[in-house]
Design an enzyme around this catalytic site. Structure first.
Site, PDB file in Angstrom:
ATOM      1  N   ARG A   1       4.186  -8.411  17.500  1.00  0.00           N
ATOM      2  CA  ARG A   1       5.028  -7.144  17.187  1.00  0.00           C
ATOM      3  C   ARG A   1       4.196  -6.004  17.279  1.00  0.00           C
ATOM      4  O   ARG A   1       2.958  -6.113  16.827  1.00  0.00           O
ATOM      5  CB  ARG A   1       5.524  -7.506  15.766  1.00  0.00           C
ATOM      6  CG  ARG A   1       6.308  -6.548  15.109  1.00  0.00           C
ATOM      7  CD  ARG A   1       6.694  -6.641  13.683  1.00  0.00           C
ATOM      8  NE  ARG A   1       7.389  -5.545  13.148  1.00  0.00           N
ATOM      9  CZ  ARG A   1       7.264  -4.993  11.995  1.00  0.00           C
ATOM     10  NH1 ARG A   1       6.420  -5.660  11.099  1.00  0.00           N
ATOM     11  NH2 ARG A   1       7.903  -4.073  11.660  1.00  0.00           N
TER      12      ARG A   1
ATOM     13  N   HIS B   1       0.739  -1.333   0.056  1.00  0.00           N
ATOM     14  CA  HIS B   1       0.025   0.112   0.053  1.00  0.00           C
ATOM     15  C   HIS B   1       0.791   1.296   0.162  1.00  0.00           C
ATOM     16  O   HIS B   1       2.022   1.322   0.203  1.00  0.00           O
ATOM     17  CB  HIS B   1      -0.638   0.013   1.210  1.00  0.00           C
ATOM     18  CG  HIS B   1      -0.074  -0.078   2.430  1.00  0.00           C
ATOM     19  ND1 HIS B   1       0.612  -1.128   2.964  1.00  0.00           N
ATOM     20  CD2 HIS B   1       0.276   1.130   3.429  1.00  0.00           C
ATOM     21  CE1 HIS B   1       1.151  -0.693   4.318  1.00  0.00           C
ATOM     22  NE2 HIS B   1       1.022   0.500   4.428  1.00  0.00           N
TER      23      HIS B   1
ATOM     24  N   HIS C   1       4.713  -0.164  -0.121  1.00  0.00           N
ATOM     25  CA  HIS C   1       5.447  -1.119   0.803  1.00  0.00           C
ATOM     26  C   HIS C   1       4.516  -1.844   1.315  1.00  0.00           C
ATOM     27  O   HIS C   1       3.154  -1.941   1.501  1.00  0.00           O
ATOM     28  CB  HIS C   1       6.195  -0.261   1.894  1.00  0.00           C
ATOM     29  CG  HIS C   1       5.175   0.761   2.732  1.00  0.00           C
ATOM     30  ND1 HIS C   1       4.954   1.850   2.080  1.00  0.00           N
ATOM     31  CD2 HIS C   1       4.620   0.562   3.764  1.00  0.00           C
ATOM     32  CE1 HIS C   1       4.188   2.541   3.050  1.00  0.00           C
ATOM     33  NE2 HIS C   1       3.862   1.673   4.178  1.00  0.00           N
TER      34      HIS C   1
ATOM     35  N   ASP D   1       0.917   5.245   1.609  1.00  0.00           N
ATOM     36  CA  ASP D   1       0.358   5.802   2.969  1.00  0.00           C
ATOM     37  C   ASP D   1      -0.061   7.232   2.522  1.00  0.00           C
ATOM     38  O   ASP D   1       0.474   7.913   1.722  1.00  0.00           O
ATOM     39  CB  ASP D   1       1.398   5.971   4.037  1.00  0.00           C
ATOM     40  CG  ASP D   1       2.097   4.834   4.647  1.00  0.00           C
ATOM     41  OD1 ASP D   1       1.252   3.799   4.487  1.00  0.00           O
ATOM     42  OD2 ASP D   1       3.207   4.861   5.197  1.00  0.00           O
TER      43      ASP D   1
END
Ligand code: NAG
Ligand code: NAG
Ligand code: NAG
Ligand code: NAG
Ligand code: NAG
Ligand code: NAG
Ligand code: NAG
Ligand code: NAG
Length: 725
Positions: A716, A654, A706, A656
């Site tokens: 995480r 995607h 990314h 941002d």
């Protein structure tokens, strides 16, 4: 008689040849300073210091005798002084070349030397000269009996008398009253008797050539700095008085003047007496015993750090006893971990329901009652002692009461006052700012201190032997202590000779969060930075301490371990993870195309603090790596993402909605999770080993498509912001 004519003759001569002849004249006369002191108070010590500096010959009358002269500070009295002077003058009565200077000593300093005083006395051309005052005391009804003066002070003050020995004797030999009768009234009556005034040739020092009484005259005087000496200048009469007397309610102002006059501090040489009473700890067989009183009276940010600093003090722990009054937080853990570190460790908790004053009395009393307690070191939880030598440095200064300067970072708010208002509250002294900013460095006699100070155990068992110093009328406990010390004549000192640490702000400390200190970025920025920003952050700018693992993806340390842990804890404590659904009521439009399992900073009330963090710590990096780009540091999407195999483990490729994005790893690969990382498609470049506390910074649109690589085990966490959308 000859001896009466001589000074007059010489005086006329002196007018023609002013320079020499005064020396000649003054050499003919001997000056003897007489004073009455029954105890060696701090004020007496200071008086003698100034007298020795000018090489006066001083004879002290009455030392060790009980004082029966009444409370002269508040009412009439002082007759004992006349009685003692009378018996001394009987012996000196026929010494015609002897000039007597009779002065108070507890509240008086010399600003000039014997030569000067003799010269001015001879110029005055009288046999006896009294100090003058603008206020009449003790009997106002005598006002009209005073000769009127065209300019100058009209009334007699007995705190300073200078005259030829035979004449002084003729005055004091008339004394037949009691020790607690008023000395000033006695002299006044003699002076106001016209025939005595003439035969005894008396006068007043109307224009403060010799004597400066400060009562009612504080506005008339200024410090006058010279290269070697500091004087007091009377601006009304343009005179440089030699004897400065803090009579009446002006002791605090005298203390201020005494911080400079005559050689206590000046611009050329700095502090003149700082090491006078130096106690060299390295010369002692054993370190003194110190009782440390710790007061946690209100919720205080950075308390674990406070205790760390206490533990880190460079002082043998077996010489330290700890007393903690804790009215708020849980220090159970600190106590359990460290109860055997110190010689002893006593905690009084909130359950005992002690008022602050009672708790402070209790701590002080523990030292007072323990003959082996050499010092009492009181410290409040809002004092961050960054100087590990603080206790040693204070002991070495060897004062009865001394505090280290601590102030709020880059603010003028500190732990002392340089002056008091008439009602006993804060007033700013002329030197306050310079002392706080350490432009004037020394050991300062001040009227009020709080938060942190050292008191000698011997003082607690003598001058301050009464208990309950912290409870007085409705004053807050520190004000009560300081007023008591002032009234006992114990000087309080503040040293700013070293950087000792700072005061933190306890105002607006919201304790309804899980990790409250995270919210302190505005209120206590220095401590916030120390706790939460990575140790090597500043090296980004000094040593280019950052990496570029993929084109235009910058990687740098920003958060400490603590920051990472506490943010994760805060989010898990809040607990409402979004679940990674497309429908999202938290955002405008209510729909997210590439949703993550996250919590927004806004949801935990951390958005203002977070944006400030971006402005303070991210913007400078942006400017460095994307030079010429000044970010507005504006961001609506600030959130913590949780990747875990059971819920959401990865994020598909995607862009941002940002000009640039930061992405901070909040935990450790291998220790906390497996897998994870980030991949930038255009460059076929992946970063598979994110480092805890390190941030990526990369352009958000167009070039940097990314994806979040799958987390294969564990959980995480990352913190993300879309900046300048
Ligand atoms: C005091 O006497 C000493 C020793 O004679 C001398 O060095 C010093 O200058 C004198 N002080 C003053 C202020 O005159
Ligand atoms: C005081 O004595 C001086 C001589 O020492 C004389 O000149 C002066 O007139 C006298 N003053 C009074 C008021 O008697
Ligand atoms: C604590 O002390 C205050 C004042 O001394 C008193 O009013 C209050 O009732 C006490 N509280 C408890 C729980 O004992
Ligand atoms: C303890 O601290 C609270 C403020 O946190 C205060 O309201 C309370 O009066 C204190 N208790 C005592 C006994 O001083
Ligand atoms: C303290 O924090 C809580 C939780 O975020 C918030 O609801 C409250 O308004 C805050 N109180 C103040 C005085 O800011
Ligand atoms: C900071 O950098 C030094 C080497 O420059 C390193 O030894 C140290 O571990 C780093 N600190 C942290 C917290 O990573
Ligand atoms: C991407 O890089 C990997 C090695 O890191 C390489 O095996 C692969 O062929 C590359 N793919 C492309 C499309 O260049
Ligand atoms: C995941 O971690 C847990 C505990 O750390 C371990 O027991 C388990 O074997 C791990 N699973 C995989 C697939 O590595």
């Amino acid at each position: 008689p000859k001896s009466l004519q001589l000074p007059m003759l010489l005086f006329s001569f002196a007018r023609l040849y002013p320079f020499y002849s005064y020396n000649f004249v003054t050499q003919k006369y001997k000056l003897l300073v007489l004073t009455v002191a029954t105890e060696e108070t701090d004020g007496f010590h200071r008086f003698m210091q100034t007298a020795h500096y000018f090489n006066y010959t001083v004879k002290v009358l009455g030392m060790g005798e009980p004082w029966k002269g009444g409370d002269v500070g508040r009412s009439i009295g002082g007759g004992q002084k006349v009685r003692l002077l009378k018996s001394t003058m009987e012996i000196l009565a026929d010494q015609e070349d002897l000039v007597i200077l009779f002065v108070d000593s507890y509240d008086l300093i010399f600003a000039g030397g014997p030569e000067e005083i003799l010269r001015k006395f001879l110029q005055a051309n009288h046999k006896v000269v009294f100090a003058a005052d603008g206020l009449i005391w003790p009997d106002k009804r005598l006002t009209d009996k005073y000769p009127s003066v065209r300019s100058g002070k009209r009334f007699l003050n007995s705190g300073g008398i200078i005259g030829y020995a035979p004449y002084i004797n003729r005055i004091v030999s008339q004394w037949n009253l009691h020790d607690n009768d008023d000395d000033q009234l006695f002299y006044t009556k003699i002076y106001l008797d016209p025939s005595q005034r003439e035969t005894l040739n008396m006068s007043l020092d109307h224009k403060c050539q010799i004597f400066q009484n400060l009562n009612g005259a504080v506005d008339e005087v200024l410090l006058k700095f010279g290269t070697d000496r500091v004087r007091v200048r009377n601006t009304m009469y343009d005179s440089l008085p030699v004897v400065v007397h803090g009579n009446g309610n002006t002791k605090i102002y005298l203390n201020y003047l005494g911080n400079y006059v005559p050689n206590a501090w000046n611009y050329e040489h700095g502090c003149g007496h700082c090491d006078d009473d130096f106690l060299d700890l390295s010369q002692l067989q054993e370190y003194p015993n110190v009782l440390v009183g710790v007061f946690i009276e209100q919720p205080t940010p950075f308390l674990p750090e406070f205790f760390q600093r206490l533990l880190a003090l460079d002082y043998p722990k077996d010489k330290l006893k700890l007393f903690v009054h804790n009215n708020v937080s849980h220090i159970q853990r600190f106590w359990e971990e460290n109860r055997n570190v110190f010689n002893s460790f006593k905690v009084v908790g909130p359950e005992e329901n002690l008022s602050q004053g009672e708790a402070r009395n209790m701590g002080m009393d523990l030292c007072r009652k323990d003959a082996s307690c050499d010092y009492y070191f009181s410290i409040d939880s809002d004092v961050m002692l960054t100087n590990r030598q603080t206790v040693k440095l204070l002991i070495e200064q060897n004062r009865k009461i001394i505090g280290p300067l601590v102030a709020r970072h880059s603010k003028l708010w500190s732990n002392f006052w340089g002056a008091l208002s008439l009602d006993g509250y804060y007033a700013r002294s002329e030197d306050y700012v310079d002392i706080v900013q350490r432009k004037r460095v020394g050991v300062w006699n001040i009227p009020f201190m709080a938060h942190v100070y050292l008191i000698k155990g011997s003082v607690l068992r003598n001058e301050l032997k009464e208990r309950n110093y912290f409870v007085l009328e409705k004053l807050d406990p520190d004000m009560a202590l300081c007023r008591n010390a002032r009234e006992m004549g114990v000087f309080m000192y503040l040293t700013n000779r070293h950087d000792f640490g700072r005061l933190i702000s306890t105002a607006s400390y919201n304790i309804s969060h899980y990790n409250n200190d995270l919210w302190q970025i505005f209120e206590n920025p220095v401590d916030w930075k120390e706790k939460y920003i990575h140790q090597n952050y500043t090296q980004i700018f000094t040593e280019n301490y950052l990496e570029e693992p993929c084109p235009d993806v910058f990687w740098f340390p920003v958060f400490s371990e603590k920051a990472c842990d506490e943010i994760v804890e805060e989010m898990e404590h809040y607990g409402s993870w979004s679940g990674g659904k497309h429908e999202d009521t938290r955002i405008a439009g209510g729909y997210e195309t590439v949703p993550t399992d996250d919590i927004h900073m806004k949801q935990i009330g951390f958005d203002k603090e977070w944006l400030h963090f971006i402005r303070e710590f991210i913007s400078p990096v942006t400017l460095k790596v994307f030079s010429g780009y000044y970010t507005k540091a504006y961001a609506v999407m600030n959130f913590v993402v949780k990747y875990t195999p059971g819920r959401q483990a990865y994020l598909r490729p995607h862009h941002d909605s940002s000009t640039f994005t930061i992405n901070i790893a909040l935990n450790n690969k291998n220790a906390d999770f497996l897998g994870g990382g980030c991949r930038f498609h255009r460059y076929n470049c992946s970063i598979e080993s994110p480092r805890k506390g390190w941030s990526f910074m990369h352009p958000g649109r167009l070039t940097h498509l990314h994806e979040g690589l799958p987390t294969t085990n564990g959980t995480r966490y990352i913190a993300v912001s879309f900046i300048d959308p």
